[in-house]
Each structure stands twice: as C-alpha cells, then as structure tokens.
Design a protein around this motif. Structure first.
Motif, PDB file in Angstrom:
ATOM      1  N   ILE A 163       0.821  -1.164  -0.126  1.00 51.68           N
ATOM      2  CA  ILE A 163      -0.059   0.030  -0.142  1.00 51.68           C
ATOM      3  C   ILE A 163       0.968   1.245  -0.169  1.00 51.68           C
ATOM      4  O   ILE A 163       1.782   1.180   0.776  1.00 51.68           O
ATOM      5  CB  ILE A 163      -0.911  -0.057   1.239  1.00 51.68           C
ATOM      6  N   ASP A 164       0.700   2.000  -0.960  1.00 48.77           N
ATOM      7  CA  ASP A 164       1.629   3.272  -1.231  1.00 48.77           C
ATOM      8  C   ASP A 164       3.214   2.956  -1.087  1.00 48.77           C
ATOM      9  O   ASP A 164       3.656   3.645  -0.679  1.00 48.77           O
ATOM     10  CB  ASP A 164       1.343   4.175  -0.034  1.00 48.77           C
ATOM     11  N   GLY A 165       3.142   1.681  -1.808  1.00 45.20           N
ATOM     12  CA  GLY A 165       4.744   1.311  -1.903  1.00 45.20           C
ATOM     13  C   GLY A 165       5.324   0.742  -0.634  1.00 45.20           C
ATOM     14  O   GLY A 165       6.335   0.229  -0.810  1.00 45.20           O
ATOM     15  N   GLN A 166       4.581   0.549   0.285  1.00 44.89           N
ATOM     16  CA  GLN A 166       4.968   0.012   1.673  1.00 44.89           C
ATOM     17  C   GLN A 166       4.486  -1.425   1.545  1.00 44.89           C
ATOM     18  O   GLN A 166       3.358  -1.603   1.536  1.00 44.89           O
ATOM     19  CB  GLN A 166       4.610   0.728   2.899  1.00 44.89           C
ATOM     20  N   LEU A 167       5.292  -2.383   2.158  1.00 46.38           N
ATOM     21  CA  LEU A 167       4.968  -3.779   2.231  1.00 46.38           C
ATOM     22  C   LEU A 167       3.768  -3.871   3.117  1.00 46.38           C
ATOM     23  O   LEU A 167       3.722  -3.423   4.371  1.00 46.38           O
ATOM     24  CB  LEU A 167       6.249  -4.579   2.861  1.00 46.38           C
ATOM     25  N   ARG A 168       2.678  -4.865   2.610  1.00 52.16           N
ATOM     26  CA  ARG A 168       1.545  -5.139   3.465  1.00 52.16           C
ATOM     27  C   ARG A 168       1.408  -6.592   3.507  1.00 52.16           C
ATOM     28  O   ARG A 168       0.510  -6.987   4.337  1.00 52.16           O
ATOM     29  CB  ARG A 168       0.237  -4.655   2.751  1.00 52.16           C
ATOM     30  N   GLY A 169       2.139  -7.534   3.061  1.00 53.02           N
ATOM     31  CA  GLY A 169       2.211  -8.760   3.263  1.00 53.02           C
ATOM     32  C   GLY A 169       2.900  -9.508   2.137  1.00 53.02           C
ATOM     33  O   GLY A 169       2.796  -8.929   0.859  1.00 53.02           O
ATOM     34  N   CYS A 170       3.578 -10.780   2.473  1.00 48.21           N
ATOM     35  CA  CYS A 170       4.286 -11.237   1.336  1.00 48.21           C
ATOM     36  C   CYS A 170       4.536 -12.834   1.666  1.00 48.21           C
ATOM     37  O   CYS A 170       5.117 -12.980   2.738  1.00 48.21           O
ATOM     38  CB  CYS A 170       5.751 -10.782   1.179  1.00 48.21           C
ATOM     39  N   ILE A 171       3.996 -13.818   0.950  1.00 47.20           N
ATOM     40  CA  ILE A 171       3.969 -15.011   1.014  1.00 47.20           C
ATOM     41  C   ILE A 171       4.100 -15.801   0.028  1.00 47.20           C
ATOM     42  O   ILE A 171       3.803 -15.478  -1.165  1.00 47.20           O
ATOM     43  CB  ILE A 171       2.553 -15.764   1.923  1.00 47.20           C
ATOM     44  N   GLY A 172       4.869 -17.056   0.029  1.00 46.59           N
ATOM     45  CA  GLY A 172       5.124 -17.710  -1.139  1.00 46.59           C
ATOM     46  C   GLY A 172       5.477 -19.212  -1.052  1.00 46.59           C
ATOM     47  O   GLY A 172       5.616 -19.648   0.043  1.00 46.59           O
ATOM     48  N   ASN A 173       5.743 -19.668  -1.833  1.00 48.10           N
ATOM     49  CA  ASN A 173       6.370 -21.329  -1.892  1.00 48.10           C
ATOM     50  C   ASN A 173       7.745 -21.338  -2.793  1.00 48.10           C
ATOM     51  O   ASN A 173       7.492 -20.756  -3.754  1.00 48.10           O
ATOM     52  CB  ASN A 173       5.354 -22.372  -2.378  1.00 48.10           C
ATOM     53  N   LEU A 174       8.638 -22.184  -2.212  1.00 49.30           N
ATOM     54  CA  LEU A 174       9.719 -22.204  -3.008  1.00 49.30           C
ATOM     55  C   LEU A 174       9.839 -23.481  -3.922  1.00 49.30           C
ATOM     56  O   LEU A 174      10.836 -23.331  -4.762  1.00 49.30           O
ATOM     57  CB  LEU A 174      10.925 -22.237  -1.858  1.00 49.30           C
ATOM     58  N   GLU A 175       8.923 -24.253  -3.678  1.00 49.57           N
ATOM     59  CA  GLU A 175       8.802 -25.485  -4.762  1.00 49.57           C
ATOM     60  C   GLU A 175       7.393 -25.336  -5.511  1.00 49.57           C
ATOM     61  O   GLU A 175       6.413 -24.935  -4.911  1.00 49.57           O
ATOM     62  CB  GLU A 175       8.849 -26.637  -3.879  1.00 49.57           C
ATOM     63  N   ALA A 176       7.737 -25.888  -6.699  1.00 48.03           N
ATOM     64  CA  ALA A 176       6.588 -25.902  -7.644  1.00 48.03           C
ATOM     65  C   ALA A 176       5.585 -27.114  -7.543  1.00 48.03           C
ATOM     66  O   ALA A 176       5.960 -28.139  -7.810  1.00 48.03           O
ATOM     67  CB  ALA A 176       7.016 -25.944  -9.114  1.00 48.03           C
ATOM     68  N   ASN A 177       4.466 -27.006  -6.579  1.00 49.79           N
ATOM     69  CA  ASN A 177       3.921 -28.251  -6.196  1.00 49.79           C
ATOM     70  C   ASN A 177       2.516 -28.184  -6.604  1.00 49.79           C
ATOM     71  O   ASN A 177       1.688 -28.686  -6.112  1.00 49.79           O
ATOM     72  CB  ASN A 177       3.830 -28.494  -4.833  1.00 49.79           C
ATOM     73  N   GLY A 178       2.203 -27.461  -7.592  1.00 47.06           N
ATOM     74  CA  GLY A 178       0.992 -27.220  -8.172  1.00 47.06           C
ATOM     75  C   GLY A 178       1.096 -26.347  -9.269  1.00 47.06           C
ATOM     76  O   GLY A 178       1.898 -25.562  -9.520  1.00 47.06           O
ATOM     77  N   ALA A 179      -0.147 -26.027  -9.898  1.00 47.23           N
ATOM     78  CA  ALA A 179      -0.160 -25.171 -11.113  1.00 47.23           C
ATOM     79  C   ALA A 179      -0.058 -23.786 -10.563  1.00 47.23           C
ATOM     80  O   ALA A 179      -0.572 -23.294  -9.400  1.00 47.23           O
ATOM     81  CB  ALA A 179      -2.012 -25.236 -11.400  1.00 47.23           C
ATOM     82  N   LEU A 180       0.434 -22.787 -11.164  1.00 47.94           N
ATOM     83  CA  LEU A 180       0.738 -21.552 -11.076  1.00 47.94           C
ATOM     84  C   LEU A 180      -0.466 -20.816 -10.533  1.00 47.94           C
ATOM     85  O   LEU A 180      -0.366 -20.161  -9.733  1.00 47.94           O
ATOM     86  CB  LEU A 180       1.547 -20.869 -12.195  1.00 47.94           C
ATOM     87  N   ALA A 181      -1.835 -21.057 -11.198  1.00 50.29           N
ATOM     88  CA  ALA A 181      -2.846 -20.266 -11.155  1.00 50.29           C
ATOM     89  C   ALA A 181      -3.145 -20.522  -9.602  1.00 50.29           C
ATOM     90  O   ALA A 181      -3.765 -19.762  -8.953  1.00 50.29           O
ATOM     91  CB  ALA A 181      -4.111 -20.691 -12.309  1.00 50.29           C
ATOM     92  N   ASP A 182      -3.075 -21.758  -9.224  1.00 48.29           N
ATOM     93  CA  ASP A 182      -3.532 -22.114  -7.883  1.00 48.29           C
ATOM     94  C   ASP A 182      -2.688 -21.507  -6.953  1.00 48.29           C
ATOM     95  O   ASP A 182      -3.134 -20.891  -5.731  1.00 48.29           O
ATOM     96  CB  ASP A 182      -3.702 -23.710  -7.732  1.00 48.29           C
TER      97      ASP A 182
END
Length: 196
Positions: A56-75
């Motif tokens: 929001i306004d260039g400031q971090l508001r949340g960040c989550i991810g996965n390091l391994e490809a364990n399913g479709a990119l869309a999901d």
C-alpha cells in the motif's frame, strides 16, 4: 519441462485478477478457490513456485510464497495471495477499507539452482545484484530474499547479512553447514489498485 521466460499480457492480467479475487473472497470470510467460468490457459496450469507481495503506497503489506513448484501456477497465486493478505504474521489481516489501495506483485520463481560456496567471499562474489534471489540454509534454519529485495539492499554484503538475520542467525554467521541456492523471478506487477 522448460521454464517459461515470460507470460503474455493476457496471462499476466489473469494472474493479477486471480490475486485480487482471492483477497476479495478472503475479506468476505471465504477460502481461495478458482472462480467459476474462468478459462485458465495451459501455461498457467504448469507447476510453478511463486510469491505474492502486497503493498500500500509502496510499503509492504504482506508477502507469502512457496519455494517449490507443487501445483499449477494459477492455484499458487490464489493460495499465496490469500495467505499474504490474511496469514502474514507481521501484519493484521487486510480489511475492506484497504482493498482498493492494494498493489499486487507476483514473482514466479525459476527452478532453484544449488550454489556450491565454501566461504562467504565465494557467495558474495557469485551473487548477481538485481538478478539473483537467494535461499540460505544452516542449522535447520532457512530464509530467502527475492531478487526485488536488491532494490532496498543494493550491496551483496548487506543482502547476505540481512538474510541471515531473517533466518534467525547472527548477521556474520558462517559454517561448513551453510547451503545456498539461487533463482531468478519473472515479475508481474500492478500498482493501480483494484480496478474491478
């Protein structure tokens, strides 16, 4: 399976729509799921790892991810958008009043490549600022910085020191147990908020 180096404008637009959709559902108290009637192109059905960053306004508001490809990119985009908005422990859950201000960034990760380094000097000499993301592991702790973090931490020394702190290790930690992997990302971003 070869890694896609880029996504079409339509594919990028769809991924951003999926990210917004997951957050809107979450605000309504619903779990992320594929929207009915969306045709997902084959390229977005391929297994890919990704991170979703909310600002929001260039400031971090949340960040989550996965390091391994364990399913479709869309999901992965649906799931990680929801988690970034509502499960990032650094922040309160996103509220309805914030929805229109959110800026979305999706980072699709290339496959991890082991980076054999015998000392910190090797690591610092090998890293490519602005290009490489780094996964650092030692003593059962691990942490990663996406390539976009180079925008704030421009020097390899800073980048590695802060990453070790993120992993819960001393800033100058090194041992023979250190393992490193590098990767790059395809960055898909939107900064105009929620147009829907």
């Amino acid at each position: 399976m070869p890694f896609t180096e880029s996504y079409s404008q339509d594919e990028q637009r769809l991924l951003l729509q999926l990210a917004r959709y997951a957050v809107v559902r979450g605000i309504a108290g619903l779990e992320p799921e594929r929207p009915a009637g969306y045709l997902i192109p084959a390229e977005l059905e391929r297994p890919r790892a990704c991170f979703v960053t909310l600002k929001i306004d260039g400031q971090l508001r949340g960040c989550i991810g996965n390091l391994e490809a364990n399913g479709a990119l869309a999901d992965a985009v649906l799931r990680n958008s929801y988690l970034a908005a509502f499960r990032d422990q650094r922040f309160e859950p996103v509220s309805e009043s914030e929805r229109q201000q959110l800026e979305y960034e999706i980072s699709v990760l290339t496959p991890m490549q082991p980076l054999p380094v015998s000392c910190e000097a090797d690591l610092l000499a090998t890293l490519r600022p602005g290009i490489d993301g780094l996964l650092f592991e030692a003593e059962g702790r691990l942490a990663t910085f996406l390539p976009s973090v180079w925008e704030q931490l421009t020097q390899p020394e800073q980048f590695v020191r802060q990453l070790r702190l993120k992993a819960g290790l001393p800033a100058d930690y090194w041992s023979d147990a250190v393992q490193c992997w590098i990767y790059q990302t395809i960055r898909i971003e939107e900064v105009s908020g929620d147009p829907d």
